[in-house]
Design a protein around this motif. Sequence first.
Motif, PDB file in Angstrom:
ATOM      1  N   ILE A 213      29.243  72.232 -44.632  1.00  0.00           N
ATOM      2  CA  ILE A 213      30.088  73.306 -45.186  1.00  0.00           C
ATOM      3  C   ILE A 213      29.993  73.369 -46.716  1.00  0.00           C
ATOM      4  N   PRO A 214      30.229  72.264 -47.442  1.00  0.00           N
ATOM      5  CA  PRO A 214      30.047  72.345 -48.904  1.00  0.00           C
ATOM      6  C   PRO A 214      28.612  72.661 -49.307  1.00  0.00           C
ATOM      7  N   ALA A 215      27.638  72.287 -48.455  1.00  0.00           N
ATOM      8  CA  ALA A 215      26.249  72.636 -48.752  1.00  0.00           C
ATOM      9  C   ALA A 215      26.068  74.152 -48.747  1.00  0.00           C
ATOM     10  N   VAL A 216      26.603  74.828 -47.720  1.00  0.00           N
ATOM     11  CA  VAL A 216      26.519  76.292 -47.652  1.00  0.00           C
ATOM     12  C   VAL A 216      27.254  76.931 -48.819  1.00  0.00           C
ATOM     13  N   LEU A 217      28.472  76.461 -49.083  1.00  0.00           N
ATOM     14  CA  LEU A 217      29.304  77.104 -50.102  1.00  0.00           C
ATOM     15  C   LEU A 217      28.742  76.937 -51.510  1.00  0.00           C
ATOM     16  N   HIS A 218      28.253  75.745 -51.849  1.00  0.00           N
ATOM     17  CA  HIS A 218      27.690  75.594 -53.196  1.00  0.00           C
ATOM     18  C   HIS A 218      26.360  76.338 -53.309  1.00  0.00           C
ATOM     19  N   GLY A 219      25.701  76.570 -52.137  1.00  0.00           N
ATOM     20  CA  GLY A 219      24.462  77.328 -52.136  1.00  0.00           C
ATOM     21  C   GLY A 219      24.651  78.779 -52.538  1.00  0.00           C
ATOM     22  N   VAL A 220      25.821  79.352 -52.239  1.00  0.00           N
ATOM     23  CA  VAL A 220      26.106  80.729 -52.642  1.00  0.00           C
ATOM     24  C   VAL A 220      26.025  80.869 -54.162  1.00  0.00           C
ATOM     25  N   ILE A 221      26.355  79.796 -54.870  1.00  0.00           N
ATOM     26  CA  ILE A 221      26.332  79.818 -56.341  1.00  0.00           C
ATOM     27  C   ILE A 221      24.981  79.367 -56.876  1.00  0.00           C
ATOM     28  N   LYS A 222      24.404  78.336 -56.288  1.00  0.00           N
ATOM     29  CA  LYS A 222      23.283  77.594 -56.850  1.00  0.00           C
ATOM     30  C   LYS A 222      22.152  78.459 -57.416  1.00  0.00           C
ATOM     31  N   ASP A 223      21.344  79.055 -56.578  1.00  0.00           N
ATOM     32  CA  ASP A 223      20.174  79.786 -57.060  1.00  0.00           C
ATOM     33  C   ASP A 223      20.527  81.136 -57.664  1.00  0.00           C
ATOM     34  N   ASN A 224      21.735  81.626 -57.396  1.00  0.00           N
ATOM     35  CA  ASN A 224      22.135  82.915 -57.961  1.00  0.00           C
ATOM     36  C   ASN A 224      22.414  82.820 -59.456  1.00  0.00           C
ATOM     37  N   VAL A 225      22.706  81.630 -59.963  1.00  0.00           N
ATOM     38  CA  VAL A 225      22.800  81.470 -61.420  1.00  0.00           C
ATOM     39  C   VAL A 225      21.442  81.770 -62.042  1.00  0.00           C
ATOM     40  N   SER A 226      20.393  81.178 -61.492  1.00  0.00           N
ATOM     41  CA  SER A 226      19.038  81.385 -62.017  1.00  0.00           C
ATOM     42  C   SER A 226      18.551  82.812 -61.803  1.00  0.00           C
ATOM     43  N   LEU A 227      18.871  83.379 -60.633  1.00  0.00           N
ATOM     44  CA  LEU A 227      18.360  84.704 -60.285  1.00  0.00           C
ATOM     45  C   LEU A 227      18.919  85.796 -61.196  1.00  0.00           C
ATOM     46  N   TRP A 228      20.225  85.710 -61.513  1.00  0.00           N
ATOM     47  CA  TRP A 228      20.882  86.819 -62.203  1.00  0.00           C
ATOM     48  C   TRP A 228      21.105  86.588 -63.691  1.00  0.00           C
ATOM     49  N   MET A 229      20.863  85.377 -64.202  1.00  0.00           N
ATOM     50  CA  MET A 229      21.247  85.098 -65.587  1.00  0.00           C
ATOM     51  C   MET A 229      20.488  85.968 -66.594  1.00  0.00           C
ATOM     52  N   THR A 230      19.190  86.201 -66.378  1.00  0.00           N
ATOM     53  CA  THR A 230      18.419  86.990 -67.341  1.00  0.00           C
ATOM     54  C   THR A 230      18.891  88.441 -67.358  1.00  0.00           C
ATOM     55  N   VAL A 231      19.014  89.049 -66.171  1.00  0.00           N
ATOM     56  CA  VAL A 231      19.452  90.439 -66.079  1.00  0.00           C
ATOM     57  C   VAL A 231      20.877  90.585 -66.614  1.00  0.00           C
ATOM     58  N   TYR A 232      21.718  89.578 -66.383  1.00  0.00           N
ATOM     59  CA  TYR A 232      23.100  89.613 -66.877  1.00  0.00           C
ATOM     60  C   TYR A 232      23.145  89.755 -68.386  1.00  0.00           C
ATOM     61  N   PHE A 233      22.370  88.939 -69.097  1.00  0.00           N
ATOM     62  CA  PHE A 233      22.388  89.002 -70.558  1.00  0.00           C
ATOM     63  C   PHE A 233      21.770  90.305 -71.073  1.00  0.00           C
ATOM     64  N   VAL A 234      20.709  90.768 -70.434  1.00  0.00           N
ATOM     65  CA  VAL A 234      20.077  92.025 -70.861  1.00  0.00           C
ATOM     66  C   VAL A 234      21.013  93.203 -70.625  1.00  0.00           C
ATOM     67  N   ASP A 235      21.631  93.267 -69.436  1.00  0.00           N
ATOM     68  CA  ASP A 235      22.506  94.395 -69.095  1.00  0.00           C
ATOM     69  C   ASP A 235      23.833  94.373 -69.844  1.00  0.00           C
ATOM     70  N   THR A 236      24.434  93.192 -69.951  1.00  0.00           N
ATOM     71  CA  THR A 236      25.782  93.086 -70.509  1.00  0.00           C
ATOM     72  C   THR A 236      25.792  93.198 -72.025  1.00  0.00           C
ATOM     73  N   PHE A 237      24.830  92.574 -72.679  1.00  0.00           N
ATOM     74  CA  PHE A 237      24.852  92.505 -74.134  1.00  0.00           C
ATOM     75  C   PHE A 237      23.761  93.352 -74.798  1.00  0.00           C
ATOM     76  N   LYS A 238      22.999  94.103 -73.954  1.00  0.00           N
ATOM     77  CA  LYS A 238      21.993  95.040 -74.455  1.00  0.00           C
ATOM     78  C   LYS A 238      21.009  94.368 -75.417  1.00  0.00           C
ATOM     79  N   ILE A 239      20.502  93.226 -75.008  1.00  0.00           N
ATOM     80  CA  ILE A 239      19.509  92.507 -75.806  1.00  0.00           C
ATOM     81  C   ILE A 239      18.210  92.431 -75.020  1.00  0.00           C
ATOM     82  N   ASP A 240      17.086  92.289 -75.727  1.00  0.00           N
ATOM     83  CA  ASP A 240      15.797  92.289 -75.051  1.00  0.00           C
ATOM     84  C   ASP A 240      15.486  90.924 -74.453  1.00  0.00           C
ATOM     85  N   LEU A 241      14.358  90.855 -73.754  1.00  0.00           N
ATOM     86  CA  LEU A 241      13.999  89.636 -73.033  1.00  0.00           C
ATOM     87  C   LEU A 241      13.855  88.438 -73.955  1.00  0.00           C
TER      88      LEU A 241
END
Length: 391
Positions: A213-241
């Motif tokens: 159960i904790p394996a599944v639940l922490h998995g919801v967070i785990k790789d999504n930090v890496s997946l969305w972090m770049t797009v988050y900074f570009v979209d939210t703060f309007k900065i380039d790559l």
Amino acid sequence: MKKQRPALIFLVCYIAYVSIYIARLNLSMASPALTETGVINTAQIGLLGSMFSVIYACGRLLNGFLGDSRSPVFMICTGLTLCGAANILVGFLPPFVAMVVLWAANAYAQSMLWSSILCVVTRIYDPLVAKRRTSLMVTSVATGNILGIVLNTLIISAFGVRFAFVIPGAFTLFMSLPVYLLTRSIGSESASYGHHAPFSDLLHDSGVRKTVIPAVLHGVIKDNVSLWMTVYFVDTFKIDLNQSSYFVLFIPVVGFAGRMLYPFFFKLCKEKQERVSLIFFLVCAFSCLPLFIGTPHPIVSAVCLGLIYAAVSVINTSILSIFPLDYAESGNVASVSGIMDFSTYLGAGIGSFVFGLVIDNFGYSPMYIIWAAISVLSFVFMLLTRKKKSA
């Protein structure tokens, strides 16, 4: 085998696992350029991320079981070869349907490595040393994330987005050669220990079931930090790559520090991996607060995401790396590792798909609210199961 250059074998396996993370994080780093040029959109990135996690999860379950009965050299080298070939072909930027197939192949290929690498570690070191070396091997994930950000950013800036897939793919292909030369004489777990507990017995094991159960639940967070972090900074703060890379690089660096400090946290918690996980689920929950209360400064966002990533990295080490070593005597290290990884990436896959839709319609704040809620829920579940066990 323990006398045959264990340090060199360890180093080559470490680099091999780093290479597949570079060949995974390239999608995240290339996503702004891919969306800007109209190759794919945000929802399709979410679908690729979700599909990768689901295929990886299923592959980890299957390859975890196979890893106990097949030689590590076969599993690792086959995975490296398929991963490299898939990435090189993605570099041609084919139609989205073909990209889905190739990224699925990349996911399955990468799922072949970790269980067999754990088997290698248990074969070249004595049991007590193996746990310490495993906590070090786990840092290859953070190293791969850091190099994935730095190298893929440089590659995209210097050569274009295509080569963010071609160059990591070529390096992954190359790594199959030294792995083959150094690990070809290492046998399977079942051959080494002379027995192998049935897979069905593991599914009924109380330790495995309460950890899923904790394996599944922490998995919801785990790789999504890496997946969305770049797009988050570009979209939210309007900065380039290039500008955003300075912020997103901080995140895996903090994660790397968390994994490196795991032995210290483990000892501080009297070598109880459940206690380590409990503490860091709370760290994760509190670190989410500034991200959904408002839009913090980019530095504050980077610090919060770094702490979240560090927390789930520490939890990940407990669940996916330290816990499976308890099953070495039954010859089931790879199988238990596969079950835990399956659970983790199943959660990651569900999260990637949901967050892709949520971000498109409501922005990033709901994602951080979900992360906080999951962390609290995991803390409560683990606390209750610990009390039940002690009662």
